[in-house]
Enzyme design. Structure first.
Site, PDB file in Angstrom:
ATOM      1  N   GLN A  92       0.847  -1.202   0.000  1.00  0.00           N
ATOM      2  CA  GLN A  92       0.000   0.000   0.000  1.00  0.00           C
ATOM      3  C   GLN A  92       0.876   1.243   0.000  1.00  0.00           C
ATOM      4  OE1 GLN A  92      -3.378  -0.599   3.101  1.00  0.00           O
ATOM      5  NE2 GLN A  92      -1.838  -2.134   3.551  1.00  0.00           N
ATOM      6  N   ASN A  93       2.166   1.051   0.141  1.00  0.00           N
ATOM      7  CA  ASN A  93       3.055   2.200   0.305  1.00  0.00           C
ATOM      8  C   ASN A  93       3.368   2.867  -1.029  1.00  0.00           C
ATOM      9  OD1 ASN A  93       3.015   1.374   2.892  1.00  0.00           O
ATOM     10  ND2 ASN A  93       5.079   0.537   2.927  1.00  0.00           N
ATOM     11  N   HIS A 110      -1.520   1.644  -4.156  1.00  0.00           N
ATOM     12  CA  HIS A 110      -1.874   3.066  -4.021  1.00  0.00           C
ATOM     13  C   HIS A 110      -0.980   3.983  -4.840  1.00  0.00           C
ATOM     14  CE1 HIS A 110      -3.963   2.038   0.068  1.00  0.00           C
ATOM     15  NE2 HIS A 110      -4.646   1.642  -0.982  1.00  0.00           N
ATOM     16  N   CYS A 118      -0.320  13.943 -15.385  1.00  0.00           N
ATOM     17  CA  CYS A 118      -0.863  15.245 -15.797  1.00  0.00           C
ATOM     18  C   CYS A 118      -2.384  15.237 -15.692  1.00  0.00           C
ATOM     19  CB  CYS A 118      -0.430  15.554 -17.226  1.00  0.00           C
ATOM     20  SG  CYS A 118      -1.106  17.129 -17.793  1.00  0.00           S
ATOM     21  N   CYS A 121      -3.418  16.127 -19.909  1.00  0.00           N
ATOM     22  CA  CYS A 121      -3.298  15.140 -20.997  1.00  0.00           C
ATOM     23  C   CYS A 121      -3.078  13.714 -20.501  1.00  0.00           C
ATOM     24  CB  CYS A 121      -2.166  15.540 -21.938  1.00  0.00           C
ATOM     25  SG  CYS A 121      -0.508  15.393 -21.214  1.00  0.00           S
ATOM     26  N   CYS A 139       3.168  20.011 -16.636  1.00  0.00           N
ATOM     27  CA  CYS A 139       3.433  18.998 -17.662  1.00  0.00           C
ATOM     28  C   CYS A 139       4.291  19.590 -18.785  1.00  0.00           C
ATOM     29  CB  CYS A 139       2.095  18.506 -18.225  1.00  0.00           C
ATOM     30  SG  CYS A 139       2.246  17.309 -19.541  1.00  0.00           S
ATOM     31  N   SER A 181      -2.409  -1.212   9.318  1.00  0.00           N
ATOM     32  CA  SER A 181      -3.505  -1.158  10.287  1.00  0.00           C
ATOM     33  C   SER A 181      -4.709  -1.935   9.770  1.00  0.00           C
ATOM     34  CB  SER A 181      -3.886   0.299  10.566  1.00  0.00           C
ATOM     35  OG  SER A 181      -4.239   0.939   9.359  1.00  0.00           O
ATOM     36  N   ALA A 223       8.721  -4.957  12.411  1.00  0.00           N
ATOM     37  CA  ALA A 223       8.971  -5.861  11.285  1.00  0.00           C
ATOM     38  C   ALA A 223      10.467  -6.028  11.013  1.00  0.00           C
ATOM     39  CB  ALA A 223       8.267  -5.327  10.036  1.00  0.00           C
TER      40      ALA A 223
HETATM   41  P1  OAD Z   1      -1.247   2.897   8.924  1.00  0.00           P
HETATM   42  O1  OAD Z   1      -0.508   4.111   9.327  1.00  0.00           O
HETATM   43  O2  OAD Z   1      -2.726   2.961   8.957  1.00  0.00           O
HETATM   44  O3  OAD Z   1      -0.805   1.683   9.839  1.00  0.00           O
HETATM   45  C1  OAD Z   1       0.544   1.409  10.092  1.00  0.00           C
HETATM   46  C2  OAD Z   1       0.623   0.140  10.897  1.00  0.00           C
HETATM   47  O4  OAD Z   1       1.990  -0.172  11.052  1.00  0.00           O
HETATM   48  C3  OAD Z   1       0.023   0.230  12.284  1.00  0.00           C
HETATM   49  O5  OAD Z   1      -0.857  -0.885  12.502  1.00  0.00           O
HETATM   50  C4  OAD Z   1       1.230   0.140  13.224  1.00  0.00           C
HETATM   51  O6  OAD Z   1       0.942  -0.560  14.429  1.00  0.00           O
HETATM   52  C5  OAD Z   1       2.194  -0.652  12.372  1.00  0.00           C
HETATM   53  N1  OAD Z   1       3.618  -0.428  12.688  1.00  0.00           N
HETATM   54  C6  OAD Z   1       4.224   0.650  13.207  1.00  0.00           C
HETATM   55  N2  OAD Z   1       5.548   0.449  13.313  1.00  0.00           N
HETATM   56  C7  OAD Z   1       5.794  -0.798  12.844  1.00  0.00           C
HETATM   57  C8  OAD Z   1       6.963  -1.590  12.683  1.00  0.00           C
HETATM   58  N3  OAD Z   1       8.168  -1.145  13.033  1.00  0.00           N
HETATM   59  N4  OAD Z   1       6.830  -2.835  12.166  1.00  0.00           N
HETATM   60  C9  OAD Z   1       5.612  -3.315  11.812  1.00  0.00           C
HETATM   61  N5  OAD Z   1       4.471  -2.610  11.929  1.00  0.00           N
HETATM   62  C10 OAD Z   1       4.556  -1.374  12.441  1.00  0.00           C
HETATM   63  O7  OAD Z   1      -0.684   2.487   7.489  1.00  0.00           O
HETATM   64  P2  OAD Z   1      -1.381   1.595   6.375  1.00  0.00           P
HETATM   65  O8  OAD Z   1      -2.073   0.423   6.960  1.00  0.00           O
HETATM   66  O9  OAD Z   1      -0.359   1.349   5.341  1.00  0.00           O
HETATM   67  O10 OAD Z   1      -3.657   5.323   1.877  1.00  0.00           O
HETATM   68  O11 OAD Z   1      -2.455   2.596   5.826  1.00  0.00           O
HETATM   69  C11 OAD Z   1      -3.216   2.223   4.725  1.00  0.00           C
HETATM   70  C12 OAD Z   1      -3.480   3.412   3.870  1.00  0.00           C
HETATM   71  O12 OAD Z   1      -4.058   4.457   4.660  1.00  0.00           O
HETATM   72  C13 OAD Z   1      -2.242   4.072   3.275  1.00  0.00           C
HETATM   73  O13 OAD Z   1      -1.777   3.422   2.116  1.00  0.00           O
HETATM   74  C14 OAD Z   1      -2.743   5.430   2.971  1.00  0.00           C
HETATM   75  C15 OAD Z   1      -3.449   5.717   4.279  1.00  0.00           C
HETATM   76  O14 OAD Z   1      -4.421   6.687   4.255  1.00  0.00           O
HETATM   77  C16 OAD Z   1      -3.754   6.298   0.978  1.00  0.00           C
HETATM   78  O15 OAD Z   1      -3.076   7.301   1.025  1.00  0.00           O
HETATM   79  C17 OAD Z   1      -4.769   5.993  -0.080  1.00  0.00           C
END
Ligand code: OAD
Length: 240
Positions: A92-93, A110, A118, A121, A139, A181, A223
């Site tokens: 998701q990163n 994502h 752009c 276009c 652009c 999360s 992790a």
């Molecule tokens: P979140 O910020 O919602 O969640 C991050 C998770 O990583 C949490 O559950 C933490 O407990 C965990 N965490 C923190 N440190 C860690 C570590 N060292 N090792 C392992 N886990 C750890 O991030 P995402 O779940 O990626 O979307 O969020 C999903 C989406 O929400 C993102 O892609 C973004 C955001 O809004 C968009 O921008 C569309």
């Protein structure tokens, strides 16, 4: 154990995998969404209203990420890709740290903060300059305003990207759910798709998530610590 040789291994990552590299997560104590409003910074409406503000935030994030390096968890996933016949990384990163570590095949649900599109276009291109010379960037082809090629709230994931992720999830025999999360759809459903198709779920996250109760195994640790250890202990079971 050799029976497991060809079994597909899949990793689904979220912002937490980059936390130990210094990239802020979105939720939790120091999460970006505590101090910033997604509605003002990460929606198409916000961008149409105030592209300068949205770009200031993305320029700041690009600068932050540019100063970060991949950590042992990213590097472990590279080793999995290079060692296994059947491994897929879904993230998701948007930070590009998987690729910076050396991962070649990454399904980016994502998008990427290092790719611009752009609004006029629809030209799409990589741009890794930090800082960008002009904000908002324009652009080169049509002069239109460029935006980051990321998915914002209220936008759909690309059909082909989502289809690929869904297919991989449904074929997985083990899915590693790392640093997410697990609250943002449709990504949050991928582990459940995998599990319904018979996969084991292994979660790596210091905190409890909605995925935790579904997981077959949970590592409540960063992790960067737990994933290299898990891989060192289990790699002998997989097709190398
Ligand atoms: P979140 O910020 O919602 O969640 C991050 C998770 O990583 C949490 O559950 C933490 O407990 C965990 N965490 C923190 N440190 C860690 C570590 N060292 N090792 C392992 N886990 C750890 O991030 P995402 O779940 O990626 O979307 O969020 C999903 C989406 O929400 C993102 O892609 C973004 C955001 O809004 C968009 O921008 C569309």
């Amino acid at each position: 154990m050799k029976e497991s040789l060809e079994r597909p291994l899949t990793a689904l990552t979220g912002a937490g995998i980059s936390a130990e590299s210094g990239v802020p997560t979105f939720r939790g104590q120091a999460g970006l969404w505590r101090d910033y409003s997604p509605h003002e910074l990460a929606t198409p409406d916000a961008f149409n209203r105030n592209p300068e503000l949205v770009w200031a935030w993305y320029a700041w994030r690009r600068e932050t990420i540019a100063g970060c390096r991949p950590n042992p968890a990213h590097r472990t996933l590279v080793d999995m890709e290079e060692s296994l016949k059947n491994f897929t990384l879904i993230t998701q990163n948007v930070d590009g740290l998987h690729q910076a570590a050396g991962s070649k095949r990454v399904i980016e649900l994502h998008g990427s903060i290092w790719r611009l599109v752009c609004t006029g276009c629809r030209y799409v291109g990589d741009d890794k300059r930090v800082p960008l010379p002009d904000l908002p960037p324009r652009c080169q082809i049509c002069g239109g305003v460029l935006r980051p090629d990321v998915i914002w709230f209220g936008e759909s994931l690309r059909r082909e990207v989502l289809d690929a992720a869904w297919r991989v999830a449904a074929q997985s025999k083990v899915m590693l759910v790392i640093g997410t999360s697990a609250v943002v759809e449709p990504a949050a459903s991928l582990p459940l798709v995998a599990q319904r198709a018979g996969a084991r779920l292994i979660e790596f996250n210091p905190d409890t998530t909605p995925m935790s109760r579904h997981a077959d195994q949970v590592f409540r640790e960063p992790a960067g610590k737990a994933l290299p250890r898990w891989w060192a202990e289990t790699r002998g079971c997989w097709a190398l």
